[in-house]
Structures are given as structure tokens and as C-alpha cells.
Motif scaffolding. Structure first.
Motif, PDB file in Angstrom:
ATOM      1  N   ALA A  39       0.833  -1.216   0.000  1.00 47.15           N
ATOM      2  CA  ALA A  39       0.000   0.000   0.000  1.00 47.15           C
ATOM      3  C   ALA A  39       0.860   1.256   0.000  1.00 47.15           C
ATOM      4  N   VAL A  40       2.030   1.165   0.615  1.00 43.80           N
ATOM      5  CA  VAL A  40       2.891   2.345   0.715  1.00 43.80           C
ATOM      6  C   VAL A  40       3.310   2.827  -0.685  1.00 43.80           C
ATOM      7  N   ASN A  41       3.377   1.911  -1.651  1.00 40.56           N
ATOM      8  CA  ASN A  41       3.671   2.298  -3.048  1.00 40.56           C
ATOM      9  C   ASN A  41       2.398   2.566  -3.845  1.00 40.56           C
ATOM     10  N   GLY A  42       1.402   1.712  -3.647  1.00 38.65           N
ATOM     11  CA  GLY A  42       0.218   1.761  -4.502  1.00 38.65           C
ATOM     12  C   GLY A  42      -0.781   2.849  -4.150  1.00 38.65           C
ATOM     13  N   GLN A  43      -0.973   3.085  -2.842  1.00 39.49           N
ATOM     14  CA  GLN A  43      -2.007   4.048  -2.435  1.00 39.49           C
ATOM     15  C   GLN A  43      -1.729   5.468  -2.932  1.00 39.49           C
ATOM     16  N   PRO A  44      -0.465   5.954  -2.871  1.00 38.73           N
ATOM     17  CA  PRO A  44      -0.209   7.311  -3.385  1.00 38.73           C
ATOM     18  C   PRO A  44      -0.520   7.461  -4.880  1.00 38.73           C
ATOM     19  N   VAL A  45      -0.350   6.397  -5.641  1.00 38.24           N
ATOM     20  CA  VAL A  45      -0.669   6.436  -7.081  1.00 38.24           C
ATOM     21  C   VAL A  45      -2.174   6.677  -7.245  1.00 38.24           C
ATOM     22  N   VAL A  46      -2.951   5.923  -6.469  1.00 38.56           N
ATOM     23  CA  VAL A  46      -4.413   6.055  -6.511  1.00 38.56           C
ATOM     24  C   VAL A  46      -4.836   7.441  -6.015  1.00 38.56           C
ATOM     25  N   ASP A  47      -4.229   7.890  -4.931  1.00 38.69           N
ATOM     26  CA  ASP A  47      -4.591   9.205  -4.366  1.00 38.69           C
ATOM     27  C   ASP A  47      -4.362  10.309  -5.397  1.00 38.69           C
ATOM     28  N   ALA A  48      -3.243  10.215  -6.126  1.00 40.30           N
ATOM     29  CA  ALA A  48      -2.931  11.247  -7.131  1.00 40.30           C
ATOM     30  C   ALA A  48      -3.958  11.238  -8.255  1.00 40.30           C
ATOM     31  N   VAL A  49      -4.358  10.039  -8.668  1.00 37.47           N
ATOM     32  CA  VAL A  49      -5.358   9.918  -9.747  1.00 37.47           C
ATOM     33  C   VAL A  49      -6.692  10.503  -9.290  1.00 37.47           C
TER      34      VAL A  49
END
Ligand code: NAD
Length: 270
Positions: A39-49
Motif C-alpha cells: 500500500a505504501v507504493n500503490g495508495q499514493p498512485v491512486v490518491d494522485a489519480v
């Protein structure tokens, strides 16, 4: 928008090409289940989108673990109702002299790149068959044209992915599931950073790679994501079972360019 309201799963989306695909697919109107091991890598990607007005959810998934894959597909269906697109992007980039490889190296590469593609494809296809079809894009490599020393397990896995691409394309052609491979050349992600850091002379390293890429430059993750959008979209409705190379011409060049001119060789004025 080329992917308006399409539901897409993208694996290995916490960095590099996968991260770019989440962003580009969302900009093209897709609702994206962005899968990543951490999640530490994936969640920021989703948050930015999401903060840019796109639609995406984070799904935790190690593609080599069947339970994770089953749950990833179930979560995407629970959230969005169906699956239209699967991008098998998660991969291990691996180079080691073959005689020094251990069984654990082989397992890690094969289990991520090939077994992961098998598992994700199988569970996604089960869902696609329920809703009238879909599109699968397998991220392979220029190594599916020709190899380099030290790439045994990686190449075995990626060639396996191309074989699976063709087999599934044929098997599901009349059931509206298209399956294609997309083979990047050298792309500006962690792998390019690693290559440059490992080189004794960064300038020489850059010159060497440039001479091996007719376009004279490394590709960007977005340039791969754009091709994946095409393959995933309805614009590619008659494209299945193929392997598209997005490599700046790398696989079209026989040997790297000479540092001297030989234009008049054979038939020129002497
Ligand atoms: N960058 C290049 O030059 C290049 C060239 C050819 C092919 N590729 C392929 O493109 C894909 C993406 O590579 P990249 O350059 O963005 O590399 P990257 O290392 O930046 O990204 C790979 C992603 O896959 C994830 N991953 C690894 N094992 C996983 C697993 N078991 N389950 C889920 N996720 C996992 C990693 O965490 C990472 O987020 C890979 O399949 C790679 O082989 C890259």
C-alpha cells in the motif's frame, strides 16, 4: 476518451510503467483497480489519480500468490461490477550469469512474470466471460525478439508470456476476449537508473545505449502506457495474439552504429 467507463486491473502499479499506466488509463476514462504488493507504493498512485478527478482504487496483490489474485479480481468486481481490461505488468527485471543463478532466482522470476500472468489471466477471464468479453495486455520485453547474456530466467518467463498470449488469443477469439503482448525497449524506470548506477562511466554508458537505440533515446513510461491504451481500447478491435514492440527501433537494428561512416561501402565511388 478511449477507455470511457472501462474497468481495468493493472498489476505492479506502484512504480515505473505500471504507475504511468494507472494515470494514463484514468485520464482516458477508465476506472482502475491499481494492484500493488505494498500500500505504501500503490495508495499514493491512486490518491494522485483521484485528486486529479480520475477513478481508481488500490488493491493489494502479489501476483505470484493465488489467494491474492483471487481476492484482487473479486475486489475489482465488487467495486465496479465487471472487468473489461487486465494489464499483466508486474515483473521482475533480472540479470545474472546463468551458472550463478539459484533455484530461488528462477522461482522468483518465473513466479512473478509467468505464473502471475497465468493466475491473473485465468481469474480475469472467468469474469470477462460472464460479461461479454474483454482485453488482456501482457507486458513482455524486446528480449522476446533477441536476448542478452544473463537473461535466462527472465527471457524464459517473457517468452512464456508471449506463448500464453497467442494461445489465449486463439482460444477466446470468438468469445470477444482479445489478448496481446506489448514489448518495451529501454524505458526510464528503476531499471534504467540501475543500469546507469552500475556503469563505471555514466557518459560511456549513455553513449552505448543511445547507439543501440535508433531513436537515440530511452523511452518514457507514458510512451508504453499509450500503446497499452490502444491495445486495451475498442480501436484495437481486430488486434489479437500479436506482440507489439515499442522500442525506439531497437529490435530493427542489426548491430550498434559504428563510430565512423561507411556509406560508400559496396558500389560507392572508389
Ligand atoms: N523498464 C524497462 O526498460 C522495461 C523493458 C522491458 C520490459 N519491462 C517490463 O515492464 C514491466 C514494468 O517494469 P518497470 O520497468 O516499470 O519496473 P519496476 O521495477 O519499476 O516496476 C515493476 C513493478 O512490479 C512490481 N512487482 C514485482 N513483483 C511483483 C509481484 N510478485 N506481485 C506484484 N507486483 C510485483 C514491483 O513492485 C514494481 O512496482 C515489467 O514486467 C518489466 O519486465 C520493462
Amino acid at each position: 476518451m478511449k477507455l470511457k467507463d472501462k474497468i481495468a486491473i493493472i498489476t505492479g502499479s506502484g512504480a515505473g510503467i505500471g504507475r504511468s499506466m494507472v494515470e494514463v488509463f484514468a485520464r482516458q476514462g477508465a476506472k482502475v483497480a491499481a494492484a500493488s504488493r505494498r500500500a505504501v507504493n500503490g495508495q499514493p498512485v491512486v490518491d494522485a489519480v483521484v485528486s486529479a478527478g480520475g477513478e481508481a482504487i488500490f488493491v493489494r496483490c502479489d501476483v505470484s500468490v493465488e489467494k491474492d489474485v483471487r481476492e484482487m479480481v473479486a475486489k475489482a468486481v465488487e467495486e465496479y461490477g465487471r472487468i473489461d481490461i487486465l494489464v499483466n505488468n508486474a515483473g521482475v527485471n533480472f540479470v545474472k550469469p546463468f551458472e550463478q543463478t539459484q533455484r530461488a532466482d528462477w522461482d522468483r522470476v518465473i513466479n512473478t512474470d509467468l505464473l502471475g500472468t497465468y493466475l491473473c489471466s485465468r481469474y480475469a477471464i472467468i469474469e470477462m466471460l460472464k460479461t461479454g468479453g474483454g482485453s488482456i495486455v501482457n507486458i513482455t520485453t524486446v528480449h522476446t525478439m533477441a536476448s542478452l547474456p544473463g537473461a535466462g530466467p527472465y527471457d524464459a518467463a517473457k517468452w512464456g508470456m508471449v506463448g500464453l498470449t497467442k494461445a489465449l488469443a486463439v482460444e477466446y477469439a470468438t468469445r470477444n476476449i482479445r489478448v496481446n503482448a506489448l514489448s518495451p525497449g529501454l524505458i526510464d524506470t528503476q531499471i534504467w537508473t540501475d543500469i546507469q548506477e552500475a556503469a563505471p562511466n555514466p557518459q560511456e554508458c549513455l553513449a552505448y545505449w543511445k547507439s543501440n537505440i535508433p531513436m537515440g533515446r530511452v523511452g518514457s513510461p507514458e510512451e508504453i502506457a499509450n500503446v497499452a491504451v490502444f491495445l486495451a481500447s475498442d480501436e484495437a478491435s481486430y488486434v489479437t495474439g500479436t506482440n507489439i514492440f515499442a522500442d525506439g527501433g531497437m529490435t530493427s537494428q542489426l548491430i550498434s552504429q559504428e563510430p565512423f561512416a561507411s556509406e560508400t561501402l559496396g558500389g560507392g565511388a572508389r
